[in-house]
Write a protein that holds these residues in place. Structure first.
Motif, PDB file in Angstrom:
ATOM      1  N   ALA A 138       0.708  53.293 -44.198  1.00 20.95           N
ATOM      2  CA  ALA A 138      -0.313  52.780 -43.283  1.00 20.95           C
ATOM      3  C   ALA A 138      -0.532  53.682 -42.071  1.00 20.95           C
ATOM      4  CB  ALA A 138       0.082  51.383 -42.804  1.00 20.95           C
ATOM      5  N   LEU A 139       0.233  54.758 -41.969  1.00 23.14           N
ATOM      6  CA  LEU A 139       0.220  55.583 -40.760  1.00 23.14           C
ATOM      7  C   LEU A 139      -0.935  56.572 -40.789  1.00 23.14           C
ATOM      8  CD1 LEU A 139       1.966  56.012 -38.181  1.00 23.14           C
ATOM      9  CD2 LEU A 139       3.130  57.853 -39.431  1.00 23.14           C
ATOM     10  N   ASP A 140      -1.779  56.525 -39.782  1.00 18.82           N
ATOM     11  CA  ASP A 140      -2.853  57.508 -39.649  1.00 18.82           C
ATOM     12  C   ASP A 140      -2.251  58.874 -39.343  1.00 18.82           C
ATOM     13  OD1 ASP A 140      -4.799  55.598 -40.027  1.00 18.82           O
ATOM     14  OD2 ASP A 140      -5.080  55.245 -37.870  1.00 18.82           O
ATOM     15  N   PHE A 141      -2.851  59.913 -39.890  1.00 19.38           N
ATOM     16  CA  PHE A 141      -2.374  61.267 -39.625  1.00 19.38           C
ATOM     17  C   PHE A 141      -2.473  61.593 -38.139  1.00 19.38           C
ATOM     18  CE2 PHE A 141      -3.013  65.990 -39.684  1.00 19.38           C
ATOM     19  CZ  PHE A 141      -1.706  66.306 -40.033  1.00 19.38           C
ATOM     20  N   ALA A 142      -3.504  61.075 -37.482  1.00 22.44           N
ATOM     21  CA  ALA A 142      -3.660  61.330 -36.047  1.00 22.44           C
ATOM     22  C   ALA A 142      -2.489  60.758 -35.260  1.00 22.44           C
ATOM     23  CB  ALA A 142      -4.973  60.732 -35.542  1.00 22.44           C
ATOM     24  N   GLU A 143      -1.992  59.600 -35.678  1.00 23.18           N
ATOM     25  CA  GLU A 143      -0.841  59.004 -35.003  1.00 23.18           C
ATOM     26  C   GLU A 143       0.423  59.823 -35.276  1.00 23.18           C
ATOM     27  OE1 GLU A 143       1.517  56.005 -32.907  1.00 23.18           O
ATOM     28  OE2 GLU A 143      -0.406  57.045 -32.729  1.00 23.18           O
ATOM     29  N   TRP A 144       0.587  60.269 -36.516  1.00 27.50           N
ATOM     30  CA  TRP A 144       1.705  61.162 -36.850  1.00 27.50           C
ATOM     31  C   TRP A 144       1.690  62.392 -35.950  1.00 27.50           C
ATOM     32  CZ3 TRP A 144       5.884  61.711 -40.198  1.00 27.50           C
ATOM     33  CH2 TRP A 144       6.329  63.026 -40.430  1.00 27.50           C
ATOM     34  N   ARG A 145       0.520  63.021 -35.827  1.00 30.79           N
ATOM     35  CA  ARG A 145       0.406  64.231 -35.020  1.00 30.79           C
ATOM     36  C   ARG A 145       0.627  63.938 -33.531  1.00 30.79           C
ATOM     37  NH1 ARG A 145       2.325  67.892 -35.872  1.00 30.79           N
ATOM     38  NH2 ARG A 145       1.360  68.740 -34.005  1.00 30.79           N
ATOM     39  N   ARG A 146       0.172  62.794 -33.060  1.00 31.37           N
ATOM     40  CA  ARG A 146       0.371  62.446 -31.648  1.00 31.37           C
ATOM     41  C   ARG A 146       1.857  62.424 -31.313  1.00 31.37           C
ATOM     42  NH1 ARG A 146       1.673  58.082 -28.364  1.00 31.37           N
ATOM     43  NH2 ARG A 146       2.160  56.792 -30.185  1.00 31.37           N
ATOM     44  N   ILE A 147       2.636  61.788 -32.159  1.00 31.46           N
ATOM     45  CA  ILE A 147       4.074  61.653 -31.892  1.00 31.46           C
ATOM     46  C   ILE A 147       4.785  62.985 -32.057  1.00 31.46           C
ATOM     47  CG2 ILE A 147       6.192  60.552 -32.701  1.00 31.46           C
ATOM     48  CD1 ILE A 147       4.406  58.117 -33.456  1.00 31.46           C
ATOM     49  N   LEU A 148       4.490  63.700 -33.143  1.00 33.28           N
ATOM     50  CA  LEU A 148       5.125  65.003 -33.363  1.00 33.28           C
ATOM     51  C   LEU A 148       4.719  66.013 -32.296  1.00 33.28           C
ATOM     52  CD1 LEU A 148       7.034  65.893 -35.805  1.00 33.28           C
ATOM     53  CD2 LEU A 148       5.890  63.693 -36.072  1.00 33.28           C
ATOM     54  N   SER A 149       3.498  65.922 -31.808  1.00 33.80           N
ATOM     55  CA  SER A 149       3.028  66.871 -30.805  1.00 33.80           C
ATOM     56  C   SER A 149       3.870  66.804 -29.534  1.00 33.80           C
ATOM     57  CB  SER A 149       1.556  66.596 -30.471  1.00 33.80           C
ATOM     58  OG  SER A 149       1.115  67.440 -29.427  1.00 33.80           O
ATOM     59  N   VAL A 150       4.053  65.609 -29.022  1.00 32.86           N
ATOM     60  CA  VAL A 150       4.840  65.464 -27.793  1.00 32.86           C
ATOM     61  C   VAL A 150       6.324  65.673 -28.067  1.00 32.86           C
ATOM     62  CG1 VAL A 150       5.496  63.915 -25.919  1.00 32.86           C
ATOM     63  CG2 VAL A 150       3.148  63.903 -26.770  1.00 32.86           C
ATOM     64  N   ASN A 151       6.845  64.949 -29.058  1.00 36.76           N
ATOM     65  CA  ASN A 151       8.296  64.903 -29.259  1.00 36.76           C
ATOM     66  C   ASN A 151       8.886  66.189 -29.807  1.00 36.76           C
ATOM     67  OD1 ASN A 151       7.911  62.300 -28.457  1.00 36.76           O
ATOM     68  ND2 ASN A 151       8.704  61.349 -30.302  1.00 36.76           N
ATOM     69  N   LEU A 152       8.120  66.929 -30.607  1.00 33.82           N
ATOM     70  CA  LEU A 152       8.658  68.150 -31.201  1.00 33.82           C
ATOM     71  C   LEU A 152       7.981  69.405 -30.655  1.00 33.82           C
ATOM     72  CD1 LEU A 152      10.634  69.449 -33.103  1.00 33.82           C
ATOM     73  CD2 LEU A 152       9.039  69.036 -34.980  1.00 33.82           C
ATOM     74  N   ASP A 153       6.653  69.467 -30.718  1.00 34.89           N
ATOM     75  CA  ASP A 153       5.975  70.640 -30.169  1.00 34.89           C
ATOM     76  C   ASP A 153       6.272  70.787 -28.681  1.00 34.89           C
ATOM     77  OD1 ASP A 153       4.890  70.837 -32.692  1.00 34.89           O
ATOM     78  OD2 ASP A 153       2.901  70.121 -32.117  1.00 34.89           O
ATOM     79  N   GLY A 154       6.187  69.676 -27.966  1.00 30.92           N
ATOM     80  CA  GLY A 154       6.460  69.712 -26.525  1.00 30.92           C
ATOM     81  C   GLY A 154       7.892  70.111 -26.227  1.00 30.92           C
ATOM     82  N   ALA A 155       8.828  69.630 -27.045  1.00 29.92           N
ATOM     83  CA  ALA A 155      10.234  70.000 -26.856  1.00 29.92           C
ATOM     84  C   ALA A 155      10.438  71.482 -27.119  1.00 29.92           C
ATOM     85  CB  ALA A 155      11.117  69.167 -27.773  1.00 29.92           C
ATOM     86  N   PHE A 156       9.798  71.999 -28.167  1.00 36.29           N
ATOM     87  CA  PHE A 156       9.906  73.432 -28.455  1.00 36.29           C
ATOM     88  C   PHE A 156       9.397  74.267 -27.291  1.00 36.29           C
ATOM     89  CE2 PHE A 156       7.320  77.112 -29.683  1.00 36.29           C
ATOM     90  CZ  PHE A 156       8.344  77.993 -30.013  1.00 36.29           C
ATOM     91  N   LEU A 157       8.215  73.936 -26.773  1.00 37.67           N
ATOM     92  CA  LEU A 157       7.644  74.716 -25.675  1.00 37.67           C
ATOM     93  C   LEU A 157       8.517  74.638 -24.421  1.00 37.67           C
ATOM     94  CD1 LEU A 157       3.863  73.860 -26.104  1.00 37.67           C
ATOM     95  CD2 LEU A 157       4.975  76.052 -26.585  1.00 37.67           C
ATOM     96  N   THR A 158       9.063  73.444 -24.149  1.00 37.46           N
ATOM     97  CA  THR A 158       9.954  73.283 -23.001  1.00 37.46           C
ATOM     98  C   THR A 158      11.213  74.115 -23.185  1.00 37.46           C
ATOM     99  OG1 THR A 158       9.181  70.985 -22.794  1.00 37.46           O
ATOM    100  CG2 THR A 158      11.153  71.595 -21.566  1.00 37.46           C
ATOM    101  N   LEU A 159      11.806  74.012 -24.355  1.00 44.24           N
ATOM    102  CA  LEU A 159      13.029  74.743 -24.657  1.00 44.24           C
ATOM    103  C   LEU A 159      12.802  76.246 -24.576  1.00 44.24           C
ATOM    104  CD1 LEU A 159      15.988  74.632 -25.696  1.00 44.24           C
ATOM    105  CD2 LEU A 159      15.044  74.591 -28.014  1.00 44.24           C
ATOM    106  N   SER A 171      10.627  63.277 -35.813  1.00 41.63           N
ATOM    107  CA  SER A 171      10.548  64.131 -34.619  1.00 41.63           C
ATOM    108  C   SER A 171      11.911  64.272 -33.965  1.00 41.63           C
ATOM    109  CB  SER A 171       9.526  63.569 -33.624  1.00 41.63           C
ATOM    110  OG  SER A 171       9.992  62.387 -32.983  1.00 41.63           O
ATOM    111  N   LYS A 172      12.683  63.201 -33.928  1.00 41.31           N
ATOM    112  CA  LYS A 172      13.989  63.240 -33.291  1.00 41.31           C
ATOM    113  C   LYS A 172      15.040  63.919 -34.171  1.00 41.31           C
ATOM    114  CE  LYS A 172      12.775  61.210 -29.465  1.00 41.31           C
ATOM    115  NZ  LYS A 172      12.810  61.925 -28.169  1.00 41.31           N
ATOM    116  N   ALA A 173      14.916  63.765 -35.496  1.00 45.70           N
ATOM    117  CA  ALA A 173      15.815  64.481 -36.396  1.00 45.70           C
ATOM    118  C   ALA A 173      15.618  65.985 -36.247  1.00 45.70           C
ATOM    119  CB  ALA A 173      15.569  64.049 -37.835  1.00 45.70           C
ATOM    120  N   ALA A 174      14.375  66.399 -36.110  1.00 44.02           N
ATOM    121  CA  ALA A 174      14.097  67.825 -35.919  1.00 44.02           C
ATOM    122  C   ALA A 174      14.699  68.348 -34.623  1.00 44.02           C
ATOM    123  CB  ALA A 174      12.586  68.054 -35.930  1.00 44.02           C
ATOM    124  N   LEU A 175      14.706  67.525 -33.585  1.00 45.95           N
ATOM    125  CA  LEU A 175      15.305  67.950 -32.313  1.00 45.95           C
ATOM    126  C   LEU A 175      16.794  68.230 -32.470  1.00 45.95           C
ATOM    127  CD1 LEU A 175      13.784  65.754 -29.455  1.00 45.95           C
ATOM    128  CD2 LEU A 175      13.143  68.042 -30.207  1.00 45.95           C
TER     129      LEU A 175
END
Length: 249
Positions: free
Chosen positions: A92-113, A148-152
């Protein structure tokens, strides 16, 4: 109060509330001289008051331009904490919602790191990534958040190995339930708050899934993060501190 961070410079993302705010307050109380606080909520970030020189940066951690324009000179510590929550079955998960969460939680973490490690290169320092027990234990409805958190957790290990030559320590913390505003984005929790109140909703959730019977306070998690950042943890790198009240047993 100890002064483990006397004269140090620290970066904290997601600093306007929850764990990030608690970390910022603790670091300042323990002597940090300069804090670089990042959050996308300008009003809440401006309201943060700590006894340290503060540079407040308003923006999305997943926006590369934010990091290109941020001065991290002299950085000693970083808390890669900004994150968002969400829920939904895979089918039931929209791809846009998947990307929203991964964007902040993983992409954002990568850029910060990446920004933090670049600033610490040749100097040394310590970094903690805020992951989650959801990245360890599978539950229905949390595919995007849990992944997203497993990837972190793995990102922290890779960063620890890459950063060791520059004396940069990188660790992760994986709490289970923490009483923070991130829960407000979870529809099930919001519904229960409307029915029985916030404190009762947290107590109900903790009773269902945590052997110790309660969720953590943001201040408790901040203490654990501060330990991993501090010289007391000088030989700890590439590890995950699982602070889940027994949730993953």
């Amino acid at each position: 109060m100890t002064t483990r961070f006397e004269g140090r410079c620290a970066l904290v993302t997601g600093a306007a509330s929850g764990i990030g705010l608690a970390v910022a307050q603790l670091l300042a109380a323990e002597g940090a001289a300069r804090l670089i606080l990042v959050d996308r909520d300008a009003t809440a970030l401006e309201a943060v008051r700590v006894d340290a020189t503060c540079h407040r940066a308003v923006g999305d951690v997943a926006d590369e331009a934010l990091w290109d324009g941020l001065d991290l000179t002299g950085l000693d510590h970083a808390v890669v904490n900004a994150g968002v929550a969400g829920a939904g079955a895979i089918t039931a998960l929209d791809f846009a919602e998947w990307r929203r969460i991964l964007s902040v939680n993983l992409d954002g973490a990568f850029l910060t790191l990446r920004a933090a490690m670049r600033a610490m290169g040749g100097r040394g320092g310590s970094i903690v990534l805020t992951a989650s027990a959801a990245g360890i234990k599978a539950e229905p409805g949390v595919a995007a958040y849990g992944c997203s958190k497993a990837a972190l957790l793995h990102l922290a290990k890779v960063a620890a190995k890459e950063g060791a030559a520059d004396r940069i320590r990188v660790n992760a913390i994986a709490p289970a339930g923490v009483e923070t505003p991130v829960w407000d984005a979870v529809p099930m929790f919001a519904d229960r708050v409307a029915e029985i109140g916030r404190d009762a909703a947290f107590a109900e959730l903790a009773a269902m899934g945590t052997p110790l019977g309660r969720y953590a306070k943001a201040e408790e998690v901040a203490e654990q993060i501060a330990f991993l950042l501090s010289d007391q943890a000088a030989l700890i790198t590439g590890t995950t501190l699982l602070a889940d009240g027994g949730y993953t047993l």
